[in-house]
Design a protein around this motif. Sequence first.
Motif, PDB file in Angstrom:
ATOM      1  N   CYS A   1      50.014  34.521  50.669  1.00  0.00           N
ATOM      2  CA  CYS A   1      49.049  34.903  49.640  1.00  0.00           C
ATOM      3  C   CYS A   1      48.386  33.680  49.022  1.00  0.00           C
ATOM      4  N   ARG A   2      49.144  32.635  48.820  1.00  0.00           N
ATOM      5  CA  ARG A   2      48.559  31.409  48.263  1.00  0.00           C
ATOM      6  C   ARG A   2      47.540  30.815  49.235  1.00  0.00           C
ATOM      7  N   MET A   3      47.900  30.787  50.513  1.00  0.00           N
ATOM      8  CA  MET A   3      46.979  30.226  51.507  1.00  0.00           C
ATOM      9  C   MET A   3      45.699  31.038  51.608  1.00  0.00           C
ATOM     10  N   GLN A   4      45.814  32.356  51.420  1.00  0.00           N
ATOM     11  CA  GLN A   4      44.664  33.248  51.556  1.00  0.00           C
ATOM     12  C   GLN A   4      43.946  33.491  50.230  1.00  0.00           C
ATOM     13  N   ASN A   5      44.392  32.814  49.174  1.00  0.00           N
ATOM     14  CA  ASN A   5      43.785  32.993  47.842  1.00  0.00           C
ATOM     15  C   ASN A   5      43.869  34.442  47.372  1.00  0.00           C
ATOM     16  N   VAL A   6      45.010  35.055  47.619  1.00  0.00           N
ATOM     17  CA  VAL A   6      45.270  36.438  47.205  1.00  0.00           C
ATOM     18  C   VAL A   6      46.215  36.411  46.002  1.00  0.00           C
ATOM     19  N   ILE A   7      45.792  36.996  44.904  1.00  0.00           N
ATOM     20  CA  ILE A   7      46.637  37.071  43.714  1.00  0.00           C
ATOM     21  C   ILE A   7      47.618  38.224  43.872  1.00  0.00           C
ATOM     22  N   VAL A   8      48.880  37.997  43.525  1.00  0.00           N
ATOM     23  CA  VAL A   8      49.925  39.010  43.665  1.00  0.00           C
ATOM     24  C   VAL A   8      50.219  39.636  42.306  1.00  0.00           C
ATOM     25  N   ILE A   9      50.090  40.957  42.251  1.00  0.00           N
ATOM     26  CA  ILE A   9      50.530  41.731  41.087  1.00  0.00           C
ATOM     27  C   ILE A   9      51.815  42.431  41.494  1.00  0.00           C
ATOM     28  N   ALA A  10      52.919  42.015  40.913  1.00  0.00           N
ATOM     29  CA  ALA A  10      54.240  42.504  41.325  1.00  0.00           C
ATOM     30  C   ALA A  10      54.779  43.499  40.311  1.00  0.00           C
ATOM     31  N   ASP A  11      54.981  44.728  40.757  1.00  0.00           N
ATOM     32  CA  ASP A  11      55.606  45.774  39.952  1.00  0.00           C
ATOM     33  C   ASP A  11      57.119  45.665  40.146  1.00  0.00           C
ATOM     34  N   GLU A  12      57.810  45.163  39.104  1.00  0.00           N
ATOM     35  CA  GLU A  12      59.261  44.970  39.183  1.00  0.00           C
ATOM     36  C   GLU A  12      60.004  45.952  38.281  1.00  0.00           C
ATOM     37  N   ILE A  13      59.439  47.137  38.085  1.00  0.00           N
ATOM     38  CA  ILE A  13      59.981  48.086  37.124  1.00  0.00           C
ATOM     39  C   ILE A  13      61.395  48.553  37.475  1.00  0.00           C
ATOM     40  N   HIS A  14      61.764  48.513  38.764  1.00  0.00           N
ATOM     41  CA  HIS A  14      63.092  48.988  39.188  1.00  0.00           C
ATOM     42  C   HIS A  14      64.114  47.853  39.318  1.00  0.00           C
ATOM     43  N   HIS A  15      63.813  46.667  38.796  1.00  0.00           N
ATOM     44  CA  HIS A  15      64.640  45.505  39.131  1.00  0.00           C
ATOM     45  C   HIS A  15      66.044  45.566  38.547  1.00  0.00           C
TER      46      HIS A  15
END
Length: 394
Positions: A194-208
Amino acid sequence: MKAKDFVEQFAVDRKNTHAVKWDGMTEKFGNNDLLPMWVADTEFKVPTAATSALEQRIQHGAYGYSIPDDGYFKAYADWQRERYGTELHQEWFRFGGSVVESISTLVQTLTMPGDAVMVMEPVYYPFMDVVEKNNRQLVVSELQRNGMHYTMDPIAMQHEMNIRNVKVLLLCSPHNPVGRVWSEEELAQLLDICRMQNVIVIADEIHHDLLVEADKFTSVLSVQDGFYRDNVIMLDSPSKTFNMAALQNSHVIIPNPQLRERYDAYVAQLHASKGSLLGQVAAQAAYEDGADWLDGLLNIIRENYATVKDELADYRVKVGELEGTYLLWIDMRPTVDPANLERFMIRQAQIAVDFGKWFGASGDGFIRMNLATTPANVKQAMKQLTAALDTYEE
């Protein structure tokens, strides 16, 4: 806390209390007389400390405009650090009403209409809904399945990111509905792409907090000691952990100051929700004094998971791995034709579940069953399901 003691102290009858799970089945299933094993909440009261904190705040009697208690961040940050080694800074922290609301707000903040947003299917269906209803292009990467074990396909994801010019990846971690708790190695490989492709990650960690068979959870904020923090936004909420969805309180964690500035400007433009007073009061108390309660809930989930595996062992259906979440993924295709699955579950088994096709085309023929309920409900569900399987004919 032992499972039996937890049930005796916290189990509650939710029927006729305007609960979507129990009283709202007609619209979805055409019948409100089913055993509800669908909506992702529980049949258990919140931790005692949370109830006491709410009672005390309610006795005050005034519910005007309020600001968060500084103690909230400390309680939450201590919980994250002590249990998972996740280090947080208060300036990263924002409140929202729900994780899905925040995903929608962030998609609007970080992309333009027509931009591409990637999901990994099968996945929690509001992910697709948010992308499509905000007029973004939905890009699907299929999870790879070996038996009932799912993995990411990073090579295919990188290819799609490149040719489709993906701007944002919506990551479900732990993954709903397949129950994976992604390893740090898996997350590092994904975040590097994702960093190489300039993609921002939105991580849903609600079940962590809901680790069933997994020994460890790694937040995207902690991968390689926080190496990827500038490219990720983490969302979570006490709603799944402590059964507080109706209190409308969630967290938006944005380490990157430029992304945080963009988010703040867009939220100000929307006058969007910033959580709720009572939700914050209840959650702070639960983070401070709810660890034993959570242990009891996890013991219930593990007991219920064992029951399902035992009861279905002699049938051809395939029960998923439950590393995390309380949502069990079951492959019904070896016995029930996917075209007949809804009728089978509703009319023959008389159980309300989430159907796999809601989570994407690759989920067709599967069901998602909620195990965060009493052992009695799970045993009754298995009685009804096995009886229906015994008499099923195409």
